[in-house]
Scaffold this motif. Structure first.
Motif, PDB file in Angstrom:
ATOM      1  N   THR A 324      -0.139  -5.630  -6.960  1.00  0.00           N
ATOM      2  CA  THR A 324      -0.752  -4.722  -6.000  1.00  0.00           C
ATOM      3  C   THR A 324       0.095  -3.466  -5.898  1.00  0.00           C
ATOM      4  O   THR A 324       1.303  -3.542  -5.691  1.00  0.00           O
ATOM      5  CB  THR A 324      -0.867  -5.378  -4.613  1.00  0.00           C
ATOM      6  OG1 THR A 324      -1.774  -6.483  -4.693  1.00  0.00           O
ATOM      7  CG2 THR A 324      -1.394  -4.392  -3.579  1.00  0.00           C
ATOM      8  N   THR A 326       0.705   0.249  -3.929  1.00  0.00           N
ATOM      9  CA  THR A 326       0.491   0.838  -2.611  1.00  0.00           C
ATOM     10  C   THR A 326       1.079   2.241  -2.576  1.00  0.00           C
ATOM     11  O   THR A 326       2.197   2.453  -3.051  1.00  0.00           O
ATOM     12  CB  THR A 326       1.161  -0.005  -1.503  1.00  0.00           C
ATOM     13  OG1 THR A 326       0.792  -1.369  -1.654  1.00  0.00           O
ATOM     14  CG2 THR A 326       0.750   0.472  -0.118  1.00  0.00           C
ATOM     15  N   ASN A 339      -5.280  -3.916  -6.000  1.00  0.00           N
ATOM     16  CA  ASN A 339      -4.742  -4.995  -6.824  1.00  0.00           C
ATOM     17  C   ASN A 339      -5.459  -5.017  -8.166  1.00  0.00           C
ATOM     18  O   ASN A 339      -6.672  -4.844  -8.237  1.00  0.00           O
ATOM     19  CB  ASN A 339      -4.939  -6.342  -6.108  1.00  0.00           C
ATOM     20  CG  ASN A 339      -4.168  -7.459  -6.776  1.00  0.00           C
ATOM     21  OD1 ASN A 339      -3.009  -7.288  -7.128  1.00  0.00           O
ATOM     22  ND2 ASN A 339      -4.803  -8.611  -6.936  1.00  0.00           N
ATOM     23  N   THR A 450       5.863  -4.803   4.801  1.00  0.00           N
ATOM     24  CA  THR A 450       4.816  -5.794   5.051  1.00  0.00           C
ATOM     25  C   THR A 450       3.692  -5.142   5.845  1.00  0.00           C
ATOM     26  O   THR A 450       3.930  -4.455   6.840  1.00  0.00           O
ATOM     27  CB  THR A 450       5.384  -6.988   5.825  1.00  0.00           C
ATOM     28  OG1 THR A 450       6.451  -7.568   5.078  1.00  0.00           O
ATOM     29  CG2 THR A 450       4.312  -8.034   6.079  1.00  0.00           C
ATOM     30  N   SER A 452      -0.831  -5.395   6.884  1.00  0.00           N
ATOM     31  CA  SER A 452      -2.084  -6.155   6.914  1.00  0.00           C
ATOM     32  C   SER A 452      -3.207  -5.246   7.395  1.00  0.00           C
ATOM     33  O   SER A 452      -2.966  -4.239   8.056  1.00  0.00           O
ATOM     34  CB  SER A 452      -1.958  -7.383   7.817  1.00  0.00           C
ATOM     35  OG  SER A 452      -1.537  -7.003   9.127  1.00  0.00           O
ATOM     36  N   VAL A 473      -7.025  -8.222   4.186  1.00  0.00           N
ATOM     37  CA  VAL A 473      -5.958  -8.443   3.211  1.00  0.00           C
ATOM     38  C   VAL A 473      -4.607  -8.145   3.861  1.00  0.00           C
ATOM     39  O   VAL A 473      -4.517  -7.387   4.831  1.00  0.00           O
ATOM     40  CB  VAL A 473      -6.135  -7.564   1.958  1.00  0.00           C
ATOM     41  CG1 VAL A 473      -7.333  -8.018   1.137  1.00  0.00           C
ATOM     42  CG2 VAL A 473      -6.268  -6.096   2.337  1.00  0.00           C
ATOM     43  N   TRP A 475      -0.223  -7.681   2.538  1.00  0.00           N
ATOM     44  CA  TRP A 475       0.632  -7.583   1.358  1.00  0.00           C
ATOM     45  C   TRP A 475       2.104  -7.390   1.729  1.00  0.00           C
ATOM     46  O   TRP A 475       2.443  -6.785   2.746  1.00  0.00           O
ATOM     47  CB  TRP A 475       0.169  -6.452   0.447  1.00  0.00           C
ATOM     48  CG  TRP A 475       0.119  -5.086   1.072  1.00  0.00           C
ATOM     49  CD1 TRP A 475       1.140  -4.185   1.192  1.00  0.00           C
ATOM     50  CD2 TRP A 475      -1.026  -4.460   1.662  1.00  0.00           C
ATOM     51  NE1 TRP A 475       0.715  -3.050   1.805  1.00  0.00           N
ATOM     52  CE2 TRP A 475      -0.612  -3.179   2.106  1.00  0.00           C
ATOM     53  CE3 TRP A 475      -2.348  -4.859   1.843  1.00  0.00           C
ATOM     54  CZ2 TRP A 475      -1.485  -2.304   2.742  1.00  0.00           C
ATOM     55  CZ3 TRP A 475      -3.216  -3.970   2.478  1.00  0.00           C
ATOM     56  CH2 TRP A 475      -2.787  -2.717   2.911  1.00  0.00           C
ATOM     57  N   GLN A 477       4.621  -7.069  -1.340  1.00  0.00           N
ATOM     58  CA  GLN A 477       4.848  -7.289  -2.760  1.00  0.00           C
ATOM     59  C   GLN A 477       6.287  -7.716  -3.062  1.00  0.00           C
ATOM     60  O   GLN A 477       7.236  -7.157  -2.552  1.00  0.00           O
ATOM     61  CB  GLN A 477       4.513  -6.019  -3.561  1.00  0.00           C
ATOM     62  CG  GLN A 477       3.031  -5.678  -3.576  1.00  0.00           C
ATOM     63  CD  GLN A 477       2.660  -4.684  -2.496  1.00  0.00           C
ATOM     64  OE1 GLN A 477       2.973  -4.895  -1.328  1.00  0.00           O
ATOM     65  NE2 GLN A 477       1.986  -3.613  -2.876  1.00  0.00           N
ATOM     66  N   SER A 506       1.173  -9.670  -5.441  1.00  0.00           N
ATOM     67  CA  SER A 506      -0.126  -9.081  -5.097  1.00  0.00           C
ATOM     68  C   SER A 506      -0.494  -9.441  -3.665  1.00  0.00           C
ATOM     69  O   SER A 506       0.121 -10.304  -3.036  1.00  0.00           O
ATOM     70  CB  SER A 506      -1.213  -9.552  -6.064  1.00  0.00           C
ATOM     71  OG  SER A 506      -1.445 -10.927  -5.930  1.00  0.00           O
ATOM     72  N   TRP A 507      -1.524  -8.766  -3.156  1.00  0.00           N
ATOM     73  CA  TRP A 507      -1.925  -9.018  -1.782  1.00  0.00           C
ATOM     74  C   TRP A 507      -2.597 -10.363  -1.625  1.00  0.00           C
ATOM     75  O   TRP A 507      -2.913 -11.056  -2.591  1.00  0.00           O
ATOM     76  CB  TRP A 507      -2.794  -7.883  -1.257  1.00  0.00           C
ATOM     77  CG  TRP A 507      -4.090  -7.609  -1.987  1.00  0.00           C
ATOM     78  CD1 TRP A 507      -4.772  -8.419  -2.849  1.00  0.00           C
ATOM     79  CD2 TRP A 507      -4.841  -6.394  -1.907  1.00  0.00           C
ATOM     80  NE1 TRP A 507      -5.902  -7.804  -3.301  1.00  0.00           N
ATOM     81  CE2 TRP A 507      -5.985  -6.558  -2.747  1.00  0.00           C
ATOM     82  CE3 TRP A 507      -4.690  -5.202  -1.211  1.00  0.00           C
ATOM     83  CZ2 TRP A 507      -6.944  -5.556  -2.891  1.00  0.00           C
ATOM     84  CZ3 TRP A 507      -5.648  -4.212  -1.360  1.00  0.00           C
ATOM     85  CH2 TRP A 507      -6.753  -4.397  -2.187  1.00  0.00           C
TER      86      TRP A 507
END
Length: 558
Positions: A324, A326, A339, A450, A452, A473, A475, A477, A506-507
């Motif tokens: 994933t 970002t 992802n 971190t 969400s 989702v 994540w 990573q 990945s998420w």
């Protein structure tokens, strides 16, 4: 009176009747003169039309200059003569982006998202149109000054072209020739001048041809600038080799995605399709590189410089991994994350060939368009799945996502790791070098925080009372997600059900079945990573190292 004298008097009387002095005002008893009796350029509203025509002439001259420059730049790019960015629009835009302060870049991304480049082009078009109109009006009063000013604008465009990475003197030729054509055209326009009646109010053949030619040249040039004659063909011919088996339980197909979805309508797919994957970078025009000329050079504080060509890269033992990515500009609850299944060669193996010297702690990667990213060397040499990626979701990389090769590094924001169109890896130190965004106020190392997100229900949605799926989702990573919790209004945190986790890189999808009661409700989400660290609640903007806070949505239950 003689006959000859009578004829003379008749002639003079007729002449006097036809030649009325124009500097003597009409008497109250005189009939008003018809518009056809007035000289060109006079009459009610003529001055206003003349000013408008002058502005239009400036726009047409600027358009011709830009259109011709774009066409010539496109031809240069198509035949492979261009060394840098010969087209003035992306060159000026790139120069602007290079000098954009962090707050403005953050505003653009948060406001326009993946349409930030379109917004920049639109803004440039408005400014350039206004500038050319002003030059046209100035030329009406101060002809020489207006022509000089248009030439100065063209010269600044040429300087912007020369400022782009890899530029050579030849790259400035399209802009200079286009400017010359624009100045020449403007010098031949004479809005409001006495001459052919209506010249200031009607579109002449010259103006129609200039406008149409400028538009056609710009469109054709933009199309040709899309890539060299062989770039599209080289990508079409690429066949990505089957990835090798992965040690530790992997397979030739990479990590399995079975069980990784909660199967709730509206939730972002676990693997995002290439055409839907977010794109944030500094390239106004997508580079289209040819695999026959592409190479990746590793140099700097190494024992052995290494140059990798395309054929050699494809011959390596390629791997496929779920990772994933970002963007650091992602706001809380934003969609600048995605992802995908990436195919490539581990960066650590390439660096092992170069043998970095003791003390080197950073790898400065460089894109073909001059972008740089400073990546901690340990993120490229440890056991994480950092790749020189050549494939995305089973296909060769799309041009927009870095074809022919890019970096994919789990656990770091893209601005310090995800270099597209990569051509260089310089082994160096943070004390000696900086990536593109670091001197612009962003953190040097950029570890992913971190996070969400609630995908369903959307904020301001209206749902029926009863059992409602709240899903999304989360994540973290290279650390992984251990728990996701949802809070309804000020109630207790409720633990959501997590879908499978094929990899910590990945998420992870999650869902909570909520017993919804009528009324207005606020839903919040937070995640906990596998180190036990809970997502940061305090709200913070993306700059300088990533946003924090709990994503919150408000819904109406009927």
């Amino acid at each position: 009176m003689s006959m000859s004298q009578a004829r003379f008097d008749d002639v003079t009387a007729d002449t006097s009747a036809r030649h009325v002095p124009t500097d003597v005002p009409d008497s109250p008893d005189s009939p008003p003169r018809r518009p056809s009796d007035l000289p060109p350029g006079d009459g009610p509203g003529a001055e206003g039309r003349s000013w408008a025509q002058a502005a239009l002439d400036g726009i047409l001259a600027g358009g011709l200059a830009l259109g011709l420059a774009t066409l010539l730049a496109g031809v240069m790019t198509w035949v492979g003569m261009a060394k840098g960015t010969p087209s003035p629009v992306p060159a000026v835009g790139g120069a602007f982006i290079d000098r954009t302060p962090p707050w403005l870049k953050d505003f653009a991304v948060s406001t326009f998202g993946t349409h930030d480049k379109l917004a920049l082009f639109a803004g440039m078009a408005v400014v350039l149109t206004a500038l050319c109109a002003a030059i046209g009006v100035l030329t009406r009063q101060q002809r020489t000054l207006g022509l000089v000013l248009l030439a100065v604008v063209g010269a600044l465009g040429a300087l912007a072209v020369l400022s782009r990475p890899g530029a050579g003197a030849v790259d400035a030729l399209p802009t200079l020739l286009g400017t010359l054509a624009g100045v020449t055209l403007l010098s031949r326009f004479r809005p409001g001048a006495s001459g052919a009646r209506g010249d200031a109010t009607r579109p002449t053949r010259r103006r129609v041809l200039a406008g149409g030619g400028a538009g056609l040249a710009a469109l054709l040039g933009a199309r040709l600038s899309g890539g060299s004659a062989t770039a599209n063909e080289s990508r079409a011919q690429v066949v990505i080799p089957k990835p090798a088996a992965i040690a530790g339980g992997g397979s030739a197909a990479g990590q399995s995605v079975s069980g990784a979805s909660v199967d709730v309508p509206g939730v972002t797919p676990y693997v995002v399709a290439n055409e839907d994957f977010y794109r944030i970078d500094t390239a106004l025009v997508v580079p289209r590189l040819d695999t026959t000329t592409w190479s990746l050079r590793v140099y700097g504080e190494v024992e052995q410089e290494v140059t990798l060509d395309w054929k050699t890269l494809l011959g390596k033992k390629l791997e496929q991994h779920l990772v994933t990515l970002t963007c650091v500009s992602n706001e809380v609850g934003g969609d600048l994350a995605g992802n995908a299944l990436w195919i490539g060669w581990p960066v650590r193996e390439l660096l092992a060939q170069a043998r970095p010297k003791p003390g080197a702690d950073m790898v400065l990667s460089r894109s073909s368009d001059g972008f740089t990213a400073g990546t901690p060397i340990e993120a490229l040499t440890d056991d994480r799945n950092a790749l020189i990626a050549v494939g995305m979701n089973g296909q060769p990389l799309p041009f927009e996502h870095g074809f022919p090769a890019r970096l994919v590094v789990p656990g770091l924001y893209g601005y310090v790791s995800a270099t597209k169109w990569v051509t260089e890896l310089k082994v160096t130190r943070f004390a000696a070098d900086q990536g593109y965004w670091t001197p612009r106020g962003w953190s040097a190392k950029g570890p992913v925080k971190t996070a969400s997100r609630i995908d369903v229900p959307r904020t301001s949605a209206s749902v029926k009372a009863g059992t409602v799926a709240v899903a999304g989702v989360a994540w973290a990573q290279h650390r992984g997600i251990a728990k996701v919790e949802v809070q309804v209004d000020s109630g207790p945190w409720q633990e959501a059900r997590l879908a499978g986790e094929p990899t910590v890189d990945s998420w992870r999808q999650w869902v909570l079945m909520w017993a919804a009661t009528p009324g207005q409700h606020r839903l919040r989400v937070r995640a906990t990573d596998r180190t036990g660290a809970v997502q940061v609640e305090a709200e913070a903007p993306p700059a300088p190292d990533g946003s924090t806070g709990y994503h919150t949505v408000s819904v109406t239950v009927a």
